[in-house]
Design a protein around this motif. Structure first.
Motif, PDB file in Angstrom:
ATOM      1  N   ARG A 105       2.517   0.875  -2.653  1.00 42.75           N
ATOM      2  CA  ARG A 105       1.554   1.676  -3.395  1.00 42.75           C
ATOM      3  C   ARG A 105       2.191   2.234  -4.673  1.00 42.75           C
ATOM      4  O   ARG A 105       2.662   3.373  -4.724  1.00 42.75           O
ATOM      5  N   THR A 119      -0.481  -3.070  -6.083  1.00 45.16           N
ATOM      6  CA  THR A 119      -0.718  -3.143  -4.647  1.00 45.16           C
ATOM      7  C   THR A 119      -1.411  -4.424  -4.217  1.00 45.16           C
ATOM      8  O   THR A 119      -0.993  -5.074  -3.254  1.00 45.16           O
ATOM      9  N   LYS A 120      -2.493  -4.819  -4.889  1.00 41.44           N
ATOM     10  CA  LYS A 120      -3.258  -5.972  -4.429  1.00 41.44           C
ATOM     11  C   LYS A 120      -2.430  -7.253  -4.430  1.00 41.44           C
ATOM     12  O   LYS A 120      -2.634  -8.126  -3.583  1.00 41.44           O
ATOM     13  N   GLN A 132       1.483 -12.445   0.894  1.00 42.15           N
ATOM     14  CA  GLN A 132       2.279 -11.352   0.332  1.00 42.15           C
ATOM     15  C   GLN A 132       3.736 -11.791   0.146  1.00 42.15           C
ATOM     16  O   GLN A 132       4.256 -12.556   0.960  1.00 42.15           O
ATOM     17  N   SER A 149       1.355  -5.761  -1.340  1.00 39.70           N
ATOM     18  CA  SER A 149       1.116  -5.355   0.037  1.00 39.70           C
ATOM     19  C   SER A 149       0.344  -4.041   0.030  1.00 39.70           C
ATOM     20  O   SER A 149       0.508  -3.232  -0.892  1.00 39.70           O
ATOM     21  N   PRO A 150      -0.494  -3.789   1.056  1.00 37.79           N
ATOM     22  CA  PRO A 150      -1.173  -2.498   1.131  1.00 37.79           C
ATOM     23  C   PRO A 150      -0.214  -1.313   1.134  1.00 37.79           C
ATOM     24  O   PRO A 150      -0.590  -0.206   0.718  1.00 37.79           O
ATOM     25  N   TYR A 191      -7.350  -6.632   1.424  1.00 34.65           N
ATOM     26  CA  TYR A 191      -6.018  -7.008   0.954  1.00 34.65           C
ATOM     27  C   TYR A 191      -5.700  -8.429   1.387  1.00 34.65           C
ATOM     28  O   TYR A 191      -6.194  -8.908   2.411  1.00 34.65           O
ATOM     29  N   ALA A 218      -8.137 -12.418   3.317  1.00 33.39           N
ATOM     30  CA  ALA A 218      -7.592 -11.627   4.415  1.00 33.39           C
ATOM     31  C   ALA A 218      -7.310 -12.447   5.669  1.00 33.39           C
ATOM     32  O   ALA A 218      -6.677 -11.948   6.595  1.00 33.39           O
TER      33      ALA A 218
END
Length: 477
Positions: A326, A318-319, A129, A322-323, A123, A455
């Motif tokens: 969802r 999501t990508k 983000q 944020s993780p 991620y 990341a």
């Protein structure tokens, strides 16, 4: 105030200092911690909450934080050895295995130890983000009328419509289900389309999480090789004929891990081959919103050019967010849609309404297109920095394809170099890698690595990480 410490770093510092206080002793005030560590009050609050969750401190509103008293277990430890028999009895006959190998997934989900640069992450880094936009969207969503009521089982109509517009073609909101992330949507699709014991065709190499899902459902992944233009249609046709499979799972856009985009001439051919085999194509369109600034126009999803219901489409927010954000979509046409809906309802009922409302607030705000534009530029910059550092530090590693989307590079190792040994040496040198073996459902043709450039905190860490990787390479070559 300049924030010089993350929540995790502050929590670790406070954890090391707890022995200074007797059980029940009071820790410094939040104001004192803010001044000492030069962090925000929110960072202090979250760090203390983390220690409280670990049972190390106790917080009392209006009084402060105190070192927790040691927990004394009540009674002797139990004997759980009986579970070895209960969990394994008759396991050999299970069509759906009760044990799942999640190692290929946890590599990209686990946080490396402090000081280790994360080239293994699945991620984008928090700095990539839209944290403020998500927080604002969630706050607005919580104030929407009915935000905490039960949502429609298929998802909010407006959110289904938004996903349908993004897919394009003749796809309508009525053909979209809202799901709790791409992994959950893929799990639903595989359970709906193939019975335990059946073969399922997969790209080779491919996403380890999908291979784990298939095996957990009792399916047999059958590899179909990909090249820089995506899956090879001739081998796909051969695989359908040889196995009798009724499902093919693919990532036509910025494939994980190769970064390949399915060539225009192959798109219609893949659909034709699947239709002739009476099979479904599960399209995992997981990274469409992580396009690089130099990508040019993107091809439409396969689902947009599929009037016959061959494609079951999975798309996710999501990508690009944020993780923990969802929210995804399952899109399908025909009787299979009802089967997908039934399985999803039984498994999870529905995606929490506040999260769906927050998704609507986010994608409808001016901050959303700004975020996507900034993300696109930053991903290209990071990709270029990593490819340049690779050319300088490790020209021995082969980079078959430079992607124009996604968040990683896929490298082939020189013949004879042990990828497990290199991964271990790199970790000792302070950089976490993703080995290539879990991306293959059968024997791999060579050793590989997947390196994430999204990341880490920035381009400086990419450059430093490649320097460390060079040292690890020298150790094992």
């Amino acid at each position: 105030m300049q924030q010089r410490s993350s929540v995790g770093e502050l929590a670790e510092q406070l954890r090391r200092e707890l022995d200074r206080y007797s059980p029940g002793g009071k820790l410094p005030s939040s104001r004192a911690l803010v001044e000492r560590f030069r962090v925000s009050p929110v960072t202090v609050s979250r760090a203390l909450a983390q220690l409280a969750a670990e049972g190390l401190v106790v917080t009392r509103p209006g009084a402060g934080a105190f070192r927790a008293r040691p927990h004394r277990p009540e009674g002797p430890a139990g004997d759980t050895s009986w579970q070895e028999v209960a969990l394994s009895a008759d396991g050999a006959a299970d069509l759906v295995p009760r044990t799942v190998d999640a190692s290929g997934v946890t590599v990209s989900l686990s946080v490396p130890p402090p000081g280790v640069l994360e080239f293994s992450g699945g991620y984008p880094h928090p700095s990539l983000q839209p944290e403020r936009a998500m927080a604002a969207a969630l706050a607005r969503a919580g104030r929407r009328p009915g935000a905490w009521e039960r949502p429609p089982l298929e998802g909010l109509p407006e959110l289904r419509e938004w996903f349908a517009r993004g897919i394009g073609g003749a796809v309508t909101a009525a053909e979209v289900l809202i799901a709790a992330g791409g992994q959950a949507a893929l799990a639903t699709a595989l359970r709906a389309l193939a019975p335990p014991g059946a073969p399922v065709l997969v790209e080779s190499p491919t996403y380890p999480g999908m291979l784990a899902l298939a095996r957990a459902a009792g399916l047999r992944p059958v590899p179909v090789p990909v090249d820089p233009d995506g899956v090879r249609p001739d081998l796909l046709a051969d695989a359908f004929q040889a196995t009798g499979a009724r499902v093919f799972v693919c990532q036509p856009l910025f494939q994980n891990p190769t970064g390949a985009v399915l060539a225009p001439a192959r798109r219609a051919e893949v659909l034709r081959i699947a239709r002739a085999a009476g099979a479904f194509v599960v399209e995992d369109d997981f990274v469409r919103r992580l396009v690089h600034a130099d990508a040019g126009p993107l091809p439409r999803p396969l689902a947009a050019d599929d009037p016959d219901g061959v494609v079951v489409h999975v798309g996710s927010l999501t990508k690009a967010t944020s993780p923990s954000f969802r929210v995804s979509a399952l899109a399908a046409r025909g009787p299979v849609l009802e089967r997908l809906r039934a399985i999803q309802v039984v498994d999870s009922f529905f995606v929490p309404r506040p999260l769906q409302e927050a998704a609507l607030e986010l994608v409808g705000s001016p901050a959303w297109p700004r975020h996507l534009r900034a993300l696109s530029v930053e991903l290209k910059t990071r990709r270029d920095v990593m490819t340049g550092a690779l050319a300088r530090e490790l020209p021995e590693l082969v980079l078959p394809h430079i992607p124009t989307g996604g968040y990683h590079l896929w490298l082939r190792l020189p013949d004879g170099l042990d990828e497990a040994a290199l991964t271990a040496a790199a970790l000792r040198a302070g950089v976490a890698l993703t080995p290539g073996r879990p991306y293959f459902s059968a024997e791999p043709p060579a050793g590989h690595l997947r390196l994430s450039f999204a990341a880490v905190a920035g381009t400086g860490e990419i450059t430093e990480g490649m320097r460390r990787l060079r040292a690890a390479y020298e150790e094992v070559r």
